[in-house]
Design a protein around this motif. Structure first.
Motif, PDB file in Angstrom:
ATOM      1  N   MET A 153       0.826  -1.201   0.000  1.00  0.00           N
ATOM      2  CA  MET A 153       0.000   0.000   0.000  1.00  0.00           C
ATOM      3  C   MET A 153       0.867   1.260   0.000  1.00  0.00           C
ATOM      4  N   ALA A 154       2.008   1.213   0.690  1.00  0.00           N
ATOM      5  CA  ALA A 154       2.915   2.361   0.677  1.00  0.00           C
ATOM      6  C   ALA A 154       3.408   2.624  -0.742  1.00  0.00           C
ATOM      7  N   TRP A 155       3.787   1.555  -1.442  1.00  0.00           N
ATOM      8  CA  TRP A 155       4.278   1.696  -2.814  1.00  0.00           C
ATOM      9  C   TRP A 155       3.164   2.161  -3.753  1.00  0.00           C
ATOM     10  N   SER A 156       1.930   1.798  -3.451  1.00  0.00           N
ATOM     11  CA  SER A 156       0.791   2.147  -4.299  1.00  0.00           C
ATOM     12  C   SER A 156       0.158   3.485  -3.932  1.00  0.00           C
ATOM     13  N   SER A 157       0.634   4.105  -2.862  1.00  0.00           N
ATOM     14  CA  SER A 157       0.055   5.385  -2.439  1.00  0.00           C
ATOM     15  C   SER A 157       0.612   6.519  -3.294  1.00  0.00           C
ATOM     16  N   ASN A 158       0.070   7.718  -3.095  1.00  0.00           N
ATOM     17  CA  ASN A 158       0.592   8.869  -3.853  1.00  0.00           C
ATOM     18  C   ASN A 158       1.593   9.690  -3.038  1.00  0.00           C
ATOM     19  N   PHE A 159       2.152   9.067  -1.995  1.00  0.00           N
ATOM     20  CA  PHE A 159       3.286   9.669  -1.319  1.00  0.00           C
ATOM     21  C   PHE A 159       4.536   9.423  -2.162  1.00  0.00           C
ATOM     22  N   PRO A 160       5.595  10.202  -1.959  1.00  0.00           N
ATOM     23  CA  PRO A 160       6.819  10.015  -2.754  1.00  0.00           C
ATOM     24  C   PRO A 160       7.313   8.566  -2.665  1.00  0.00           C
ATOM     25  N   ARG A 161       7.387   7.919  -3.809  1.00  0.00           N
ATOM     26  CA  ARG A 161       7.668   6.489  -3.834  1.00  0.00           C
ATOM     27  C   ARG A 161       9.075   6.165  -3.360  1.00  0.00           C
ATOM     28  N   TYR A 162      10.026   7.039  -3.680  1.00  0.00           N
ATOM     29  CA  TYR A 162      11.412   6.739  -3.325  1.00  0.00           C
ATOM     30  C   TYR A 162      11.787   7.245  -1.935  1.00  0.00           C
TER      31      TYR A 162
END
Length: 227
Positions: A153-162
């Motif tokens: 879910m973290a990777w799929s969120s719209n927060f900065p991926r890196y």
């Protein structure tokens, strides 16, 4: 620069000092560590709780602080009981999932979806085969379902991926190394150091990435997607 960080972000500085220096407690304190070592360990992520709340005390900032508080609690409880520690971390992961669900990425690329699905499916399977016994494998796999869901879910969120997404992946790797210490890495002296720094910097990346993004977006609004 250190004075500027101490003035503007004292809790972040406190977290960095505690997190980077914590492995020193393994050399200077008894093997069991005691209360002082436990507090030293908790301080690394614990200082991130007031960091998350320093500017805002509402919305996702509250959820972020609760998530971090569960992780800090898990840091202490895992020294007493693996199961109690795992429950605290699992609670933190559930709060994190809530945050990421509220900030889902619209129309993610196929490669992003595939990585999220791979993390979700592969993590519990890998975890299952790391401990030496089937019962332990089932236990760590059950916990890893929640861990993997958090990272996916973290990777799929719209927060900065890196920052946020990668931080969650580091968390997963750290936990898999913990499970490997039950089996193939039982004799490894370097594993404990890798586990701590992967975990700490993973949580740090998540906390800073989420907090800074929420500030830019204006309190708890979803705002625009960022890479």
């Amino acid at each position: 620069m250190e004075q500027d960080l101490a003035h503007k972000r004292p809790y972040l500085l406190g977290s960095l000092i505690a997190g980077i220096s914590y492995p020193a407690s393994w050399m200077f304190l008894p093997l069991d560590g005691g209360l002082f070592a436990m507090l030293w360990k908790m301080a690394a992520v614990g200082f991130l709780v007031p960091f998350a709340l320093r500017r805002h005390h509402e919305g996702e900032f509250i959820l972020l602080a609760i998530m971090l508080a569960f992780y800090a609690l898990g840091d202490a409880l895992i020294e007493l009981s693996m199961i109690a520690g795992a429950l605290a971390f699992a609670a933190g992961h559930i709060v994190a999932i809530v945050i990421y669900l509220r900030h889902r990425r619209v129309s993610p690329a196929l490669s992003q979806k595939m990585l999220a699905v791979t993390v979700l499916l592969a993590t519990p399977v890998i975890a299952y085969f790391l401990p030496p016994t089937r019962d332990e494998g089932i236990q760590v796999a059950a916990y890893s379902v929640i861990l993997a869901a958090m990272a996916a879910m973290a990777w799929s969120s719209n927060f900065p991926r890196y920052r946020v997404g990668l931080g969650a992946i580091l968390f997963v790797i750290s936990d898999l190394l913990i499970f490997a210490e039950l089996g193939p890495l039982a004799e490894s002296e370097a594993a404990a150091l890798a586990i701590w720094y992967l975990y700490y910097f993973g949580v740090l990346m998540i906390a800073v990435g989420v907090a800074q993004t929420l500030v830019k977006r204006g309190h708890f609004s979803r705002g625009e997607e960022r890479d």
